[in-house]
Design a protein around this motif. Structure first.
Motif, PDB file in Angstrom:
ATOM      1  N   TYR A  91       0.855  -1.193   0.000  1.00 32.48           N
ATOM      2  CA  TYR A  91       0.000   0.000   0.000  1.00 32.48           C
ATOM      3  C   TYR A  91       0.883   1.233   0.000  1.00 32.48           C
ATOM      4  O   TYR A  91       1.848   1.313   0.759  1.00 32.48           O
ATOM      5  CB  TYR A  91      -0.901  -0.021   1.236  1.00 32.48           C
ATOM      6  CG  TYR A  91      -1.663   1.258   1.451  1.00 32.48           C
ATOM      7  CD1 TYR A  91      -2.840   1.501   0.763  1.00 32.48           C
ATOM      8  CD2 TYR A  91      -1.189   2.223   2.329  1.00 32.48           C
ATOM      9  CE1 TYR A  91      -3.535   2.674   0.950  1.00 32.48           C
ATOM     10  CE2 TYR A  91      -1.877   3.402   2.526  1.00 32.48           C
ATOM     11  CZ  TYR A  91      -3.048   3.623   1.834  1.00 32.48           C
ATOM     12  OH  TYR A  91      -3.735   4.790   2.015  1.00 32.48           O
ATOM     13  N   ILE A  92       0.559   2.215  -0.846  1.00 36.11           N
ATOM     14  CA  ILE A  92       1.331   3.453  -0.914  1.00 36.11           C
ATOM     15  C   ILE A  92       0.549   4.618  -0.301  1.00 36.11           C
ATOM     16  O   ILE A  92       1.021   5.294   0.590  1.00 36.11           O
ATOM     17  CB  ILE A  92       1.713   3.791  -2.376  1.00 36.11           C
ATOM     18  CG1 ILE A  92       2.550   2.667  -2.979  1.00 36.11           C
ATOM     19  CG2 ILE A  92       2.459   5.117  -2.459  1.00 36.11           C
ATOM     20  CD1 ILE A  92       3.839   2.365  -2.234  1.00 36.11           C
ATOM     21  N   ARG A  93      -0.666   4.853  -0.781  1.00 32.55           N
ATOM     22  CA  ARG A  93      -1.467   5.996  -0.293  1.00 32.55           C
ATOM     23  C   ARG A  93      -2.877   5.913  -0.876  1.00 32.55           C
ATOM     24  O   ARG A  93      -3.128   5.161  -1.807  1.00 32.55           O
ATOM     25  CB  ARG A  93      -0.830   7.312  -0.721  1.00 32.55           C
ATOM     26  CG  ARG A  93      -0.935   7.545  -2.224  1.00 32.55           C
ATOM     27  CD  ARG A  93      -0.234   8.808  -2.697  1.00 32.55           C
ATOM     28  NE  ARG A  93      -0.009   8.754  -4.124  1.00 32.55           N
ATOM     29  CZ  ARG A  93       1.029   8.177  -4.714  1.00 32.55           C
ATOM     30  NH1 ARG A  93       1.957   7.617  -3.996  1.00 32.55           N
ATOM     31  NH2 ARG A  93       1.145   8.167  -6.031  1.00 32.55           N
ATOM     32  N   ASN A  94      -3.755   6.724  -0.321  1.00 29.31           N
ATOM     33  CA  ASN A  94      -5.073   6.958  -0.899  1.00 29.31           C
ATOM     34  C   ASN A  94      -5.056   8.307  -1.601  1.00 29.31           C
ATOM     35  O   ASN A  94      -4.475   9.265  -1.094  1.00 29.31           O
ATOM     36  CB  ASN A  94      -6.168   7.005   0.171  1.00 29.31           C
ATOM     37  CG  ASN A  94      -6.630   5.636   0.578  1.00 29.31           C
ATOM     38  OD1 ASN A  94      -6.332   4.643  -0.071  1.00 29.31           O
ATOM     39  ND2 ASN A  94      -7.361   5.563   1.662  1.00 29.31           N
ATOM     40  N   THR A  95      -5.672   8.354  -2.773  1.00 27.91           N
ATOM     41  CA  THR A  95      -5.882   9.624  -3.454  1.00 27.91           C
ATOM     42  C   THR A  95      -7.371   9.750  -3.727  1.00 27.91           C
ATOM     43  O   THR A  95      -8.075   8.743  -3.833  1.00 27.91           O
ATOM     44  CB  THR A  95      -5.095   9.712  -4.781  1.00 27.91           C
ATOM     45  OG1 THR A  95      -5.448   8.597  -5.600  1.00 27.91           O
ATOM     46  CG2 THR A  95      -3.607   9.712  -4.553  1.00 27.91           C
ATOM     47  N   VAL A  96      -7.855  10.973  -3.801  1.00 25.61           N
ATOM     48  CA  VAL A  96      -9.268  11.215  -4.071  1.00 25.61           C
ATOM     49  C   VAL A  96      -9.381  11.937  -5.397  1.00 25.61           C
ATOM     50  O   VAL A  96      -8.712  12.947  -5.619  1.00 25.61           O
ATOM     51  CB  VAL A  96      -9.921  12.043  -2.942  1.00 25.61           C
ATOM     52  CG1 VAL A  96     -11.381  12.338  -3.266  1.00 25.61           C
ATOM     53  CG2 VAL A  96      -9.812  11.309  -1.618  1.00 25.61           C
ATOM     54  N   GLN A  97     -10.212  11.391  -6.280  1.00 25.93           N
ATOM     55  CA  GLN A  97     -10.498  12.029  -7.562  1.00 25.93           C
ATOM     56  C   GLN A  97     -12.005  12.138  -7.672  1.00 25.93           C
ATOM     57  O   GLN A  97     -12.692  11.132  -7.844  1.00 25.93           O
ATOM     58  CB  GLN A  97      -9.913  11.229  -8.718  1.00 25.93           C
ATOM     59  CG  GLN A  97      -8.401  11.226  -8.714  1.00 25.93           C
ATOM     60  CD  GLN A  97      -7.819  10.473  -9.905  1.00 25.93           C
ATOM     61  OE1 GLN A  97      -8.516   9.789 -10.647  1.00 25.93           O
ATOM     62  NE2 GLN A  97      -6.513  10.598 -10.084  1.00 25.93           N
ATOM     63  N   GLY A  98     -12.520  13.359  -7.555  1.00 28.87           N
ATOM     64  CA  GLY A  98     -13.966  13.554  -7.546  1.00 28.87           C
ATOM     65  C   GLY A  98     -14.557  12.889  -6.319  1.00 28.87           C
ATOM     66  O   GLY A  98     -14.159  13.164  -5.191  1.00 28.87           O
ATOM     67  N   LEU A  99     -15.505  11.987  -6.537  1.00 27.38           N
ATOM     68  CA  LEU A  99     -16.152  11.265  -5.442  1.00 27.38           C
ATOM     69  C   LEU A  99     -15.544   9.889  -5.207  1.00 27.38           C
ATOM     70  O   LEU A  99     -16.080   9.088  -4.463  1.00 27.38           O
ATOM     71  CB  LEU A  99     -17.652  11.115  -5.722  1.00 27.38           C
ATOM     72  CG  LEU A  99     -18.432  12.421  -5.804  1.00 27.38           C
ATOM     73  CD1 LEU A  99     -19.884  12.157  -6.204  1.00 27.38           C
ATOM     74  CD2 LEU A  99     -18.365  13.171  -4.491  1.00 27.38           C
ATOM     75  N   VAL A 100     -14.421   9.600  -5.857  1.00 25.14           N
ATOM     76  CA  VAL A 100     -13.827   8.274  -5.785  1.00 25.14           C
ATOM     77  C   VAL A 100     -12.521   8.313  -4.987  1.00 25.14           C
ATOM     78  O   VAL A 100     -11.640   9.121  -5.256  1.00 25.14           O
ATOM     79  CB  VAL A 100     -13.547   7.718  -7.204  1.00 25.14           C
ATOM     80  CG1 VAL A 100     -12.895   6.352  -7.138  1.00 25.14           C
ATOM     81  CG2 VAL A 100     -14.825   7.664  -8.015  1.00 25.14           C
ATOM     82  N   THR A 101     -12.422   7.426  -3.994  1.00 26.22           N
ATOM     83  CA  THR A 101     -11.167   7.239  -3.269  1.00 26.22           C
ATOM     84  C   THR A 101     -10.419   6.089  -3.921  1.00 26.22           C
ATOM     85  O   THR A 101     -10.976   5.019  -4.134  1.00 26.22           O
ATOM     86  CB  THR A 101     -11.430   6.908  -1.784  1.00 26.22           C
ATOM     87  OG1 THR A 101     -12.101   8.006  -1.186  1.00 26.22           O
ATOM     88  CG2 THR A 101     -10.127   6.645  -1.044  1.00 26.22           C
TER      89      THR A 101
END
Length: 155
Positions: A132-142
Motif C-alpha cells: 500500500y502506498i497511499r489513498n488519493t481522491v479524484q472527484g467522489l472516488v477514493t
C-alpha cells in the motif's frame, strides 16, 4: 437506512404523503466509491526490477501481468504491459475486493516467460506481493494506490 414517513391528516384519518431518508454521503460532500489502482513497470531482468547500479535497464514489453488471489491462485484481473514503457495498470472495485484482502491474499504474476524479452534470462516467470502506498481522491472516488513490493523469479 432509516426511512421516516411524512404524514398529513386528511378527513377521516392519516395519509402518507412522502418518505424522508437521511442524506447520502455524496450529498454531504464525502466520497462514495472506492477503487484499487495497482501500477508498476516491469523490467526485462532476472527479477523484473530496475538495475541497482544505475545502468540502463530495458523494460519488458507485451508481458501479461495477472493479479492472482487465494490459495488456488485465481486470476481476478490482468493487464498487458505497454510496448514502449513496460508499464501496467490494474483497477479493482473495493466493494468486491477490499484493500486488506488484496494486500494479504493476492500477488502479481508476470505470466510471460523472461525468454520472451531476453533469451539469456531463461523460461522463468516473475511474481510480486503488493504494498500500500497511499489513498488519493479524484472527484467522489477514493483510490488506494498499490505497487509491486519487488518481483522475484519463480520457476
Amino acid at each position: 437506512m432509516v426511512m421516516r414517513e411524512v404524514v398529513m391528516q386528511a378527513g377521516q384519518g392519516w395519509k402518507v404523503v412522502g418518505l424522508a431518508t437521511p442524506l447520502a454521503k455524496a450529498q454531504l460532500g464525502e466520497t462514495l466509491a472506492g477503487l484499487i489502482r495497482i501500477e508498476g513497470t516491469l523490467f526485462c531482468t532476472i527479477n523484473g526490477n530496475i538495475s541497482v547500479n544505475g545502468t540502463a535497464t530495458p523494460v519488458f514489453p507485451n508481458a501479461a501481468v495477472l493479479l492472482q488471489c487465494g490459495s488456488g491462485n485465481t486470476v481476478v484481473a490482468s493487464s498487458i504491459t505497454n510496448n514502449s514503457t513496460g508499464r501496467f495498470t490494474i483497477l479493482l472495485d473495493t466493494s468486491v475486493f477490499p484493500v486488506s484482502s488484496v494486500l494479504n491474499n493476492c500477488r502479481l504474476l508476470a505470466n510471460t516467460t523472461l525468454a520472451t524479452c531476453n533469451v539469456s534470462l531463461g523460461t522463468g516467470l516473475l511474481s510480486s506481493s503488493l504494498q500500500y502506498i497511499r489513498n488519493t481522491v479524484q472527484g467522489l472516488v477514493t483510490i488506494a494506490d498499490l505497487l509491486p513490493l519487488g518481483f522475484k523469479l519463480i520457476t
